[in-house]
Design a protein around this motif. Sequence first.
Motif, PDB file in Angstrom:
ATOM      1  N   SER A  48       0.831  -1.205   0.000  1.00  0.00           N
ATOM      2  CA  SER A  48       0.000   0.000   0.000  1.00  0.00           C
ATOM      3  C   SER A  48       0.863   1.252   0.000  1.00  0.00           C
ATOM      4  CB  SER A  48      -0.915  -0.001   1.236  1.00  0.00           C
ATOM      5  OG  SER A  48      -1.802   1.077   1.228  1.00  0.00           O
ATOM      6  N   ASP A 172      -7.083  -3.686   4.086  1.00  0.00           N
ATOM      7  CA  ASP A 172      -7.319  -2.355   3.537  1.00  0.00           C
ATOM      8  C   ASP A 172      -8.041  -1.498   4.561  1.00  0.00           C
ATOM      9  OD1 ASP A 172      -7.153  -0.388   1.618  1.00  0.00           O
ATOM     10  OD2 ASP A 172      -8.917  -1.061   0.491  1.00  0.00           O
ATOM     11  N   TYR A 216     -10.505  -8.155   0.395  1.00  0.00           N
ATOM     12  CA  TYR A 216      -9.289  -7.551  -0.144  1.00  0.00           C
ATOM     13  C   TYR A 216      -9.265  -6.028  -0.025  1.00  0.00           C
ATOM     14  CZ  TYR A 216      -7.758 -11.891  -2.438  1.00  0.00           C
ATOM     15  OH  TYR A 216      -7.320 -13.165  -2.692  1.00  0.00           O
ATOM     16  N   CYS A 217     -10.412  -5.389  -0.172  1.00  0.00           N
ATOM     17  CA  CYS A 217     -10.390  -3.932  -0.227  1.00  0.00           C
ATOM     18  C   CYS A 217     -11.716  -3.344   0.238  1.00  0.00           C
ATOM     19  CB  CYS A 217     -10.070  -3.442  -1.640  1.00  0.00           C
ATOM     20  SG  CYS A 217     -11.316  -3.885  -2.857  1.00  0.00           S
ATOM     21  N   SER A 259      -9.913  -5.034  -6.140  1.00  0.00           N
ATOM     22  CA  SER A 259      -9.726  -3.596  -5.938  1.00  0.00           C
ATOM     23  C   SER A 259     -10.993  -2.858  -6.349  1.00  0.00           C
ATOM     24  CB  SER A 259      -8.535  -3.089  -6.759  1.00  0.00           C
ATOM     25  OG  SER A 259      -8.291  -1.717  -6.518  1.00  0.00           O
ATOM     26  N   GLU A 261     -12.845   1.409  -6.355  1.00  0.00           N
ATOM     27  CA  GLU A 261     -12.740   2.829  -6.014  1.00  0.00           C
ATOM     28  C   GLU A 261     -13.890   3.606  -6.645  1.00  0.00           C
ATOM     29  OE1 GLU A 261      -9.036   4.930  -5.260  1.00  0.00           O
ATOM     30  OE2 GLU A 261      -9.525   6.224  -6.955  1.00  0.00           O
ATOM     31  N   SER A 314      -4.800  -3.500  -8.964  1.00  0.00           N
ATOM     32  CA  SER A 314      -5.249  -2.256  -8.358  1.00  0.00           C
ATOM     33  C   SER A 314      -5.853  -1.344  -9.411  1.00  0.00           C
ATOM     34  CB  SER A 314      -4.062  -1.557  -7.673  1.00  0.00           C
ATOM     35  OG  SER A 314      -4.456  -0.374  -7.020  1.00  0.00           O
ATOM     36  N   CYS A 316      -7.491   2.903  -9.722  1.00  0.00           N
ATOM     37  CA  CYS A 316      -7.747   4.172  -9.037  1.00  0.00           C
ATOM     38  C   CYS A 316      -8.161   5.235 -10.048  1.00  0.00           C
ATOM     39  CB  CYS A 316      -6.541   4.642  -8.235  1.00  0.00           C
ATOM     40  SG  CYS A 316      -5.042   4.941  -9.192  1.00  0.00           S
ATOM     41  N   CYS A 354       0.115  -2.066  -6.240  1.00  0.00           N
ATOM     42  CA  CYS A 354      -0.842  -1.012  -5.905  1.00  0.00           C
ATOM     43  C   CYS A 354      -0.507   0.253  -6.682  1.00  0.00           C
ATOM     44  CB  CYS A 354      -0.825  -0.731  -4.393  1.00  0.00           C
ATOM     45  SG  CYS A 354       0.781  -0.190  -3.761  1.00  0.00           S
TER      46      CYS A 354
END
Length: 420
Positions: A48, A172, A216-217, A259, A261, A314, A316, A354
């Motif tokens: 991370s 996470d 996981y997240c 992952s 977001e 990952s 984002c 990540c």
Amino acid sequence: MEAPPAEARRQRTLSESEAAEGEPLLVAELKPGRPQQYDWKSSCETWSVAFSPDGAWFAWSQGHCVVKLLPWPLEGTEQNCKPLERKTLCVKTEARARGGAKEKTLECGQIVWGLAFSNWLPSRSRKYILRAPGTSCLVLATGLNDGQIKVWEVQTGCLLFNLLGHQDVVRDLSFAPGESCSILVSASRDKTLRVWDLSQNGKQLKVLSGHVQWVYCCCISPDGHMLCSAAGEKSALLWSMSSYSLLRRLEGHQGCVVSCEFSPDSALLATASYDTFVILWDPCTGEQLRSLCHIPLQSALDHGSDFHASSLRSVCFSPEGLYLATVADDRLLRIWALELDSPVAFAPVKNGLCCTYFPHGGIIATGTRDGHVQFWTAPQALSSLKHLCRNVLRGRFTTHQVLALPIPKKMKEFLTYRTL
């Protein structure tokens, strides 16, 4: 799930020359200062990385049970960037320099998996916090291998809380935004999520159960209304942040979802899976808006939908919500424009785990299995007036509220991202 047809992909892809113009440049790299050791007590992976909300600090879980807190920008980064990127990097630099910020090392005692910053307003009882009464305190939460969560004050490096409850790795962490910034959500391999309140001395408020595999997240939407969690299953779960009840299950992936977001306006949710796909969802309705096939472009054209690349790690969003970044096991960082089917830029990230954007854009940080962190320039675009208006509206109104507005259908489709 099938990849888009090859001809459609050709038509909607940037040319090789256009893609090359936006190729990310490596502006800095961090490497662990300790010898490489691979026993479980000193695992060297960087699971991370995180920037503080104001961009003045960078946290690096460099392995060896250690987190580095580094003032940003790093020495030398400005010289390696173009003028616009240099200006972006230097936001808050002058104010931080006046405060005498120095690099800090946090000895966590266990392998560090998750990191999250928050601007927290501490109670008066926390006398050892170096802040005037009524001012916020920047804190960093660290999720550890043995289930502990340690919360540190960034300015002093002091340990504020040691939160106990998880029975396995805390994979996470996510803080709520705005006035709820004392609320912390943790995701663990014990198959649960837990909700903590720093304003009540780290009291555990809720245990969320619903996953049947390692979690996981987790991520909280920027408007603070929803929580998404993903586990070693083929679906992600959406929760209410007001009642902590399960809202819906998002099903569509063919592999473990690892992952997730939200977009900056909370109107989109991106999930990444071992099936090599990123799916963009409308979190308000649970509708799947589109998918991005994470495979090399030429291989996609040659092999069609039968070819699969390495697993995703990952995903984002960029701060303005126009780009996505992804890291996969095929040693590439990819940057996507939301309206295109193929990446607009690539960077060679070996064994990436990540990635995260700098809060003011222009830079992406990636962490790797050998403990390194690399900082890459990222494409930047001026948001159109239409997109800025959409961000403002979607930050306040749900999809259902937008669809109820007495406006033309095309406007509704744009505001709800149906035109992607």
